[in-house]
Design a protein around this motif. Structure first.
Motif, PDB file in Angstrom:
ATOM      1  N   ALA A  43      -3.431  -0.115  -3.241  1.00  0.00           N
ATOM      2  CA  ALA A  43      -4.385  -0.924  -2.039  1.00  0.00           C
ATOM      3  C   ALA A  43      -4.167  -1.867  -1.341  1.00  0.00           C
ATOM      4  CB  ALA A  43      -5.831  -1.636  -2.935  1.00  0.00           C
ATOM      5  N   ASP A  44      -2.649  -1.147  -0.717  1.00  0.00           N
ATOM      6  CA  ASP A  44      -1.494  -1.542  -0.097  1.00  0.00           C
ATOM      7  C   ASP A  44      -2.209  -1.543   1.521  1.00  0.00           C
ATOM      8  OD1 ASP A  44       0.105  -2.781   1.436  1.00  0.00           O
ATOM      9  OD2 ASP A  44       2.008  -1.357   0.427  1.00  0.00           O
ATOM     10  N   PHE A  45      -3.011  -2.555   2.153  1.00  0.00           N
ATOM     11  CA  PHE A  45      -3.322  -2.530   3.704  1.00  0.00           C
ATOM     12  C   PHE A  45      -2.039  -2.188   4.899  1.00  0.00           C
ATOM     13  CE2 PHE A  45      -7.088  -4.053   0.874  1.00  0.00           C
ATOM     14  CZ  PHE A  45      -7.636  -3.512   1.101  1.00  0.00           C
ATOM     15  N   GLU A  46      -0.739  -2.595   3.924  1.00  0.00           N
ATOM     16  CA  GLU A  46       0.145  -2.533   5.064  1.00  0.00           C
ATOM     17  C   GLU A  46       0.338  -0.753   5.237  1.00  0.00           C
ATOM     18  OE1 GLU A  46       1.546  -5.088   7.067  1.00  0.00           O
ATOM     19  OE2 GLU A  46      -0.212  -6.213   6.081  1.00  0.00           O
ATOM     20  N   ARG A  47       0.028   0.006   4.990  1.00  0.00           N
ATOM     21  CA  ARG A  47       0.161   1.563   4.514  1.00  0.00           C
ATOM     22  C   ARG A  47      -1.136   1.989   5.071  1.00  0.00           C
ATOM     23  NH1 ARG A  47       3.269   3.097  -0.995  1.00  0.00           N
ATOM     24  NH2 ARG A  47       3.463   5.182  -0.165  1.00  0.00           N
ATOM     25  N   ARG A  48      -0.588   2.989   5.330  1.00  0.00           N
ATOM     26  CA  ARG A  48      -1.763   4.486   5.875  1.00  0.00           C
ATOM     27  C   ARG A  48      -2.315   5.177   4.904  1.00  0.00           C
ATOM     28  NH1 ARG A  48      -2.398   5.117  12.326  1.00  0.00           N
ATOM     29  NH2 ARG A  48      -4.001   5.230  11.639  1.00  0.00           N
ATOM     30  N   ASN A  49      -0.815   5.532   4.004  1.00  0.00           N
ATOM     31  CA  ASN A  49      -1.379   6.627   2.714  1.00  0.00           C
ATOM     32  C   ASN A  49      -2.136   5.924   2.028  1.00  0.00           C
ATOM     33  OD1 ASN A  49       1.789   5.112   2.590  1.00  0.00           O
ATOM     34  ND2 ASN A  49       1.983   7.515   1.703  1.00  0.00           N
ATOM     35  N   SER A  50      -2.059   4.459   1.700  1.00  0.00           N
ATOM     36  CA  SER A  50      -2.470   4.206   0.479  1.00  0.00           C
ATOM     37  C   SER A  50      -3.596   4.268   0.024  1.00  0.00           C
ATOM     38  CB  SER A  50      -2.177   2.448   0.227  1.00  0.00           C
ATOM     39  OG  SER A  50      -2.471   1.955  -0.452  1.00  0.00           O
ATOM     40  N   ILE A  51      -4.214   4.455  -0.748  1.00  0.00           N
ATOM     41  CA  ILE A  51      -5.500   5.581  -1.671  1.00  0.00           C
ATOM     42  C   ILE A  51      -6.231   4.985  -0.853  1.00  0.00           C
ATOM     43  CG2 ILE A  51      -5.128   4.619  -3.702  1.00  0.00           C
ATOM     44  CD1 ILE A  51      -6.861   7.609  -4.762  1.00  0.00           C
ATOM     45  N   VAL A  52      -6.593   3.373  -1.059  1.00  0.00           N
ATOM     46  CA  VAL A  52      -7.894   2.628  -0.774  1.00  0.00           C
ATOM     47  C   VAL A  52      -8.634   2.537   0.747  1.00  0.00           C
ATOM     48  CG1 VAL A  52      -8.770   0.159  -1.070  1.00  0.00           C
ATOM     49  CG2 VAL A  52      -8.022   0.776  -3.097  1.00  0.00           C
ATOM     50  N   PRO A  53      -7.312   2.194   1.759  1.00  0.00           N
ATOM     51  CA  PRO A  53      -7.602   2.323   3.007  1.00  0.00           C
ATOM     52  C   PRO A  53      -8.524   3.206   3.709  1.00  0.00           C
ATOM     53  CG  PRO A  53      -5.335   1.325   2.163  1.00  0.00           C
ATOM     54  CD  PRO A  53      -5.168   1.865   1.158  1.00  0.00           C
ATOM     55  N   CYS A 254     -13.266  15.955   2.320  1.00  0.00           N
ATOM     56  CA  CYS A 254     -11.451  15.432   3.012  1.00  0.00           C
ATOM     57  C   CYS A 254     -11.043  15.409   1.759  1.00  0.00           C
ATOM     58  CB  CYS A 254     -11.792  14.659   3.984  1.00  0.00           C
ATOM     59  SG  CYS A 254     -12.245  13.861   5.198  1.00  0.00           S
ATOM     60  N   ILE A 255      -9.803  15.743   1.926  1.00  0.00           N
ATOM     61  CA  ILE A 255      -8.583  15.798   1.363  1.00  0.00           C
ATOM     62  C   ILE A 255      -7.444  14.377   1.231  1.00  0.00           C
ATOM     63  CG2 ILE A 255      -7.272  16.942  -1.110  1.00  0.00           C
ATOM     64  CD1 ILE A 255     -10.437  17.972  -0.660  1.00  0.00           C
ATOM     65  N   TYR A 256      -7.137  13.521  -0.205  1.00  0.00           N
ATOM     66  CA  TYR A 256      -6.220  12.961  -0.467  1.00  0.00           C
ATOM     67  C   TYR A 256      -5.011  13.539  -1.258  1.00  0.00           C
ATOM     68  CZ  TYR A 256      -3.943   8.962  -1.158  1.00  0.00           C
ATOM     69  OH  TYR A 256      -2.081   8.106  -0.564  1.00  0.00           O
ATOM     70  N   HIS A 257      -3.864  13.880  -1.448  1.00  0.00           N
ATOM     71  CA  HIS A 257      -3.366  13.995  -2.292  1.00  0.00           C
ATOM     72  C   HIS A 257      -2.696  12.788  -1.816  1.00  0.00           C
ATOM     73  CE1 HIS A 257      -4.391  18.083  -1.296  1.00  0.00           C
ATOM     74  NE2 HIS A 257      -4.034  18.359  -0.366  1.00  0.00           N
ATOM     75  N   LEU A 258      -2.381  12.093  -3.387  1.00  0.00           N
ATOM     76  CA  LEU A 258      -1.907  11.418  -4.435  1.00  0.00           C
ATOM     77  C   LEU A 258      -0.216  11.175  -4.005  1.00  0.00           C
ATOM     78  CD1 LEU A 258      -4.304  10.800  -5.413  1.00  0.00           C
ATOM     79  CD2 LEU A 258      -2.772   9.477  -7.213  1.00  0.00           C
ATOM     80  N   GLY A 271      -5.954  14.324  -6.487  1.00  0.00           N
ATOM     81  CA  GLY A 271      -5.558  13.930  -5.333  1.00  0.00           C
ATOM     82  C   GLY A 271      -7.139  13.071  -5.125  1.00  0.00           C
ATOM     83  N   VAL A 272      -7.994  12.899  -4.028  1.00  0.00           N
ATOM     84  CA  VAL A 272      -9.340  12.571  -4.114  1.00  0.00           C
ATOM     85  C   VAL A 272      -9.492  13.294  -2.827  1.00  0.00           C
ATOM     86  CG1 VAL A 272     -10.617  10.500  -3.557  1.00  0.00           C
ATOM     87  CG2 VAL A 272      -8.466  10.239  -4.636  1.00  0.00           C
TER      88      VAL A 272
END
Length: 280
Positions: A43-53, A254-258, A271-272
């Motif tokens: 949950a790092d809102f400064e990073r666009r590739n963080s999972i929570v954002p 949509c797929i998110y790869h960790l 992934g999510v």
């Protein structure tokens, strides 16, 4: 008689499965779970590739692109989290939160009634406000809005044919369902996952939307120190097939790869997925 015997056998097997999953959650700690998954780096809102954002952005787009709105939004298996309804609370007159575990329901009620939580949700509210084109300073207004529209925090059991008590929902069903990391983490196997998906579908009216977030390739996650909870490992094709079999038209997947640094040892997720589907 033989057929009746088979039915009874199936009921007993289901009971064993549900009972075994309940046992897995003894000792679940909302505080530890929130720390594992809803603080940096996930949950790092400064990073666009963080999972929570990423999850918040998917939810925001889903509600706005299809103008999803209505009377009732039901969140199935809320856990101790609120992020999944921060966008939707602006578009529905009533929001129902739900979870099987009393400790999670208490966590939600604590924030709703007293503003107390095991995690500070301010950064989440600010991020969603910015997604909506509002100033981040509007976060308190959004928090007030969420509190005002949440009508209930209810027990839910996705392994029952009617997961919620019917007195809280009109027979026609909700306009929209949200469910995040619930079904695969309370199911014994893929069959049980599919049955649970079918059960929650009865809560949704025909033509209503399902916004489903879940884990890919995950076999366990930690619900507390030393508490390893089994998960049904899913892949993209299984998610698509399960939605189709449960009577949904898949509108978006949509797929998110960790990234490597998001694999922090509290699970083995790869992934999510975020699925937007419509009940046919």
């Amino acid at each position: 008689m033989e057929k009746e015997g088979e039915i009874q056998k199936m009921k007993l097997e289901k009971l064993k499965t549900v009972t075994s999953m309940e046992a897995c959650y003894q000792g679940f700690d909302p505080v530890a779970y929130l720390r594992y998954n809803y603080t940096p780096p996930r949950a790092d809102f400064e990073r666009r590739n963080s999972i929570v954002p990423w999850k918040l952005s998917c939810l925001h787009r889903a509600f706005t692109e299809d103008d999803i709105r209505g009377d009732v939004l039901v969140d199935v298996g809320s856990g101790p989290t609120l992020y999944q309804v921060m966008s939707g609370c602006e578009r529905f007159d009533r929001v129902i939160l739900s979870d099987f575990l009393e400790v999670n329901r208490r966590e939600l009620q604590s924030w709703l009634q007293e503003g107390k939580s095991s995690i500070d949700w301010t950064a989440y509210f600010k991020y969603v406000c910015e997604l909506e084109g509002r100033s981040s300073s509007a976060w308190a207004e959004k928090a007030t809005r969420l509190r005002s529209v949440v009508s209930d925090v209810l027990p839910v059991d996705v392994h029952q044919s009617c997961p919620l008590s019917p007195e809280f929902l009109h027979p026609s069903g909700a306009d929209c369902l949200v469910s995040s990391f619930c079904l695969e983490s309370v199911s014994h196997d893929l069959l049980s996952f599919n049955q649970a998906l079918g059960h929650i579908s009865c809560l949704l009216k025909k033509g209503g939307y399902l916004l489903l977030i879940g884990a890919l390739g995950e076999s366990f996650y930690m619900g507390a120190p030393e508490l390893y909870i089994p998960v049904v490992p899913l892949d993209e094709s299984q998610v698509c097939a399960s939605l189709k079999a449960s009577g949904y038209e898949l509108l978006q997947l949509c797929i998110y790869h960790l990234p490597p640094d998001m694999k922090v040892g509290v699970d083995d997720i790869t992934g999510v997925f975020f699925a937007k589907a419509k009940k046919t």
